[in-house]
Design an enzyme around this catalytic site. Structure first.
Site, mmCIF file in Angstrom:
data_model
loop_
_atom_site.group_PDB
_atom_site.id
_atom_site.type_symbol
_atom_site.label_atom_id
_atom_site.label_comp_id
_atom_site.label_asym_id
_atom_site.label_seq_id
_atom_site.Cartn_x
_atom_site.Cartn_y
_atom_site.Cartn_z
ATOM 1 N N LYS A 1 0.844 -1.209 0.000
ATOM 2 C CA LYS A 1 0.000 0.000 0.000
ATOM 3 C C LYS A 1 0.876 1.255 0.000
ATOM 4 O O LYS A 1 2.089 1.177 0.215
ATOM 5 C CB LYS A 1 -0.906 -0.024 1.233
ATOM 6 C CG LYS A 1 -0.154 -0.042 2.563
ATOM 7 C CD LYS A 1 -1.064 -0.441 3.721
ATOM 8 C CE LYS A 1 -0.298 -0.449 5.035
ATOM 9 N NZ LYS A 1 -1.093 -1.032 6.131
ATOM 10 N N TYR B 1 15.335 29.363 9.744
ATOM 11 C CA TYR B 1 14.094 29.971 10.215
ATOM 12 C C TYR B 1 13.987 29.897 11.730
ATOM 13 O O TYR B 1 14.303 28.872 12.340
ATOM 14 C CB TYR B 1 12.895 29.239 9.593
ATOM 15 C CG TYR B 1 12.736 29.498 8.107
ATOM 16 C CD1 TYR B 1 12.506 30.777 7.616
ATOM 17 C CD2 TYR B 1 12.811 28.450 7.203
ATOM 18 C CE1 TYR B 1 12.345 31.004 6.255
ATOM 19 C CE2 TYR B 1 12.643 28.663 5.842
ATOM 20 C CZ TYR B 1 12.415 29.950 5.374
ATOM 21 O OH TYR B 1 12.257 30.163 4.041
HETATM 22 C C1 LIG Z 1 -0.397 -1.975 6.789
HETATM 23 C C2 LIG Z 1 -0.975 -3.278 7.239
HETATM 24 C C3 LIG Z 1 -0.156 -4.416 7.383
HETATM 25 C C4 LIG Z 1 1.351 -4.360 7.287
HETATM 26 O O1 LIG Z 1 1.853 -3.757 8.473
HETATM 27 P P1 LIG Z 1 3.426 -3.621 8.737
HETATM 28 O O2 LIG Z 1 3.509 -3.101 10.130
HETATM 29 O O3 LIG Z 1 3.931 -2.622 7.762
HETATM 30 O O4 LIG Z 1 4.016 -4.956 8.546
HETATM 31 C C5 LIG Z 1 -0.773 -5.615 7.652
HETATM 32 N N1 LIG Z 1 -2.124 -5.697 7.813
HETATM 33 C C6 LIG Z 1 -2.927 -4.613 7.716
HETATM 34 C C7 LIG Z 1 -4.393 -4.764 7.925
HETATM 35 C C8 LIG Z 1 -2.377 -3.371 7.442
HETATM 36 O O5 LIG Z 1 -3.178 -2.302 7.367
#
Ligand SMILES: *Cc1c(COP(=O)(O)O)cnc(C)c1O
Length: 371
Positions: free
Chosen positions: A39, A259
């Site tokens: 994702k 800044y």
């Molecule tokens: C993002 C996600 C993962 C992966 O999590 P990591 O901590 O990056 O391994 C697994 N399951 C779900 C439902 C997620 O949203």
């Protein structure tokens, strides 16, 4: 880099490392099927690029329907699950036409599924909320939801079951064991494949290993645990972020840098200005003292991070000059450490790399000095 058209700020991705990190998943979860979580543009590493490298995993997971459609349009035909599921009837139709599997986590989704006249076209994961209190049916509602889902004609193949761990990054927190136990009790006697573990579950909680695992951050060589780096747990970092010095100049006592003047010069020194900033995804909240490598050696960040530049104290490097190479993070300067210096988690840093950063794919990291 000598190419004048080459942007000053660039990321090098070691795609080989992704494969090695998959083998770490397999070592920790022997026999489990792998749903690789790609994702958010493959955690900032590029959806398509990472999907190509991961060709032999059992399935992909993305968060949103549009990410799944991007995968399909790029030609990937592997099973792909949309973790947030469909939001409405039109989106469900897109899942059907693109062959995306869905998570089913709410009663409104069941209403939509029941109104769908298609037959046997949608792969599903029924999600149970065991304590994350984000998506999923409460255990008390599970049987009812499961019953309704079983009667939906559109569902294809056996229903699978998942839950998500809220505190697995803390190996001492018993909440994880309670979540796993609640999941198992809720599903007692239900046939069907199960999935619990994210990266922290895979690496830290044997009881979370079931039919499917869902590694995300570990695929990119990053540790899910706040007190350890990826390298320390056998992972290989995938992303290196680099830039260069564009100015070197003196600073005198009492002068401030950047800044709001958050750093005041205590004694004569030399400042280095580096072409990277929050406009590239370098964290705006990195503190004074955050390590940066100039010519492969650590120097402290001083003053505020601005959009296009940061400043470092070059007191330890009298010979540093414009054009010298800079590393913001890589396998020698863990992104986990930079995240701590910015009060965040490494996930946000790699996800936050912006369009301006040129991405270079290599099988191996370049030497840090390339003058
Ligand atoms: C993002 C996600 C993962 C992966 O999590 P990591 O901590 O990056 O391994 C697994 N399951 C779900 C439902 C997620 O949203």
């Amino acid at each position: 880099m000598n190419d004048p058209l080459m942007p000053a700020a660039y990321a090098v991705l070691n795609t080989d490392a992704v494969k090695r990190n998959v083998s770490v998943v397999r070592r920790h979860a022997p026999g489990a099927k792998i749903m690789a979580v790609i994702k958010a543009n493959g955690y900032g590493h590029g959806l398509q690029r990472i999907a190509e490298v991961l060709a032999d995993v059992d399935a992909f997971a993305v968060a949103r329907g549009d990410e799944g459609i991007r995968l399909r349009k790029a030609g990937f035909e592997q099973p792909a699950t949309v973790l947030e599921g469909f939001r409405n009837r039109d989106e469900l139709d897109l899942f059907l036409s693109y062959g995306l599997d869905t998570v089913v986590h709410s009663f409104p989704q069941l209403d939509i599924l029941e109104s769908c006249p298609e037959t046997g076209r949608l792969g599903v994961w029924l999600k149970v909320d065991t304590g994350m209190n984000r998506l999923g049916f409460r255990p008390a509602d599970f049987s009812h939801a499961h019953q309704r889902l079983r009667e939906c004609r559109v569902v294809k193949g056996p229903i699978r079951f998942m839950t998500h761990l809220a505190n697995a990054d803390d190996k001492t927190d018993v909440k994880t064991l309670r979540q796993i136990a609640l999941f198992n009790e809720t599903l007692a006697g239900c046939p069907g494949e199960r999935s619990i573990a994210n990266s922290a579950g895979i690496l830290g909680w044997k009881d979370a290993l079931t039919d499917w695992v869902r590694p995300g951050v570990m695929l990119y060589g990053i540790s899910p645990f706040p007190s350890q780096t990826g390298s320390q747990i056998g992972l290989q970092p995938v992303m290196g972020l680099y830039s260069q010095l564009i100015a070197v100049k003196p600073a005198y006592p009492g002068e401030t840098v950047g800044y709001s003047g958050t750093w005041r010069c205590p004694e004569p020194t030399r400042l280095g200005v580096i072409a990277i900033g929050y406009g590239d995804g370098y964290p705006r909240y990195a503190r004074n003292g955050t390590p940066v490598l100039v010519n492969g050696r650590r120097v402290p960040l001083i003053g505020r991070v601005s959009m296009d530049m940061i400043t470092v104290d070059l007191a330890s490097q009298p010979d540093a000059k414009p054009g010298d190479p800079v590393t913001l993070w890589n396998d020698e300067l863990p992104v986990e450490e930079i995240a701590q210096c910015a009060d965040t988690i490494p996930y946000t840093l790699v996800c936050g790399i912006t369009q301006r950063v040129q991405i270079i794919e290599r099988e191996f990291e370049p030497a840090t000095c390339e003058s």
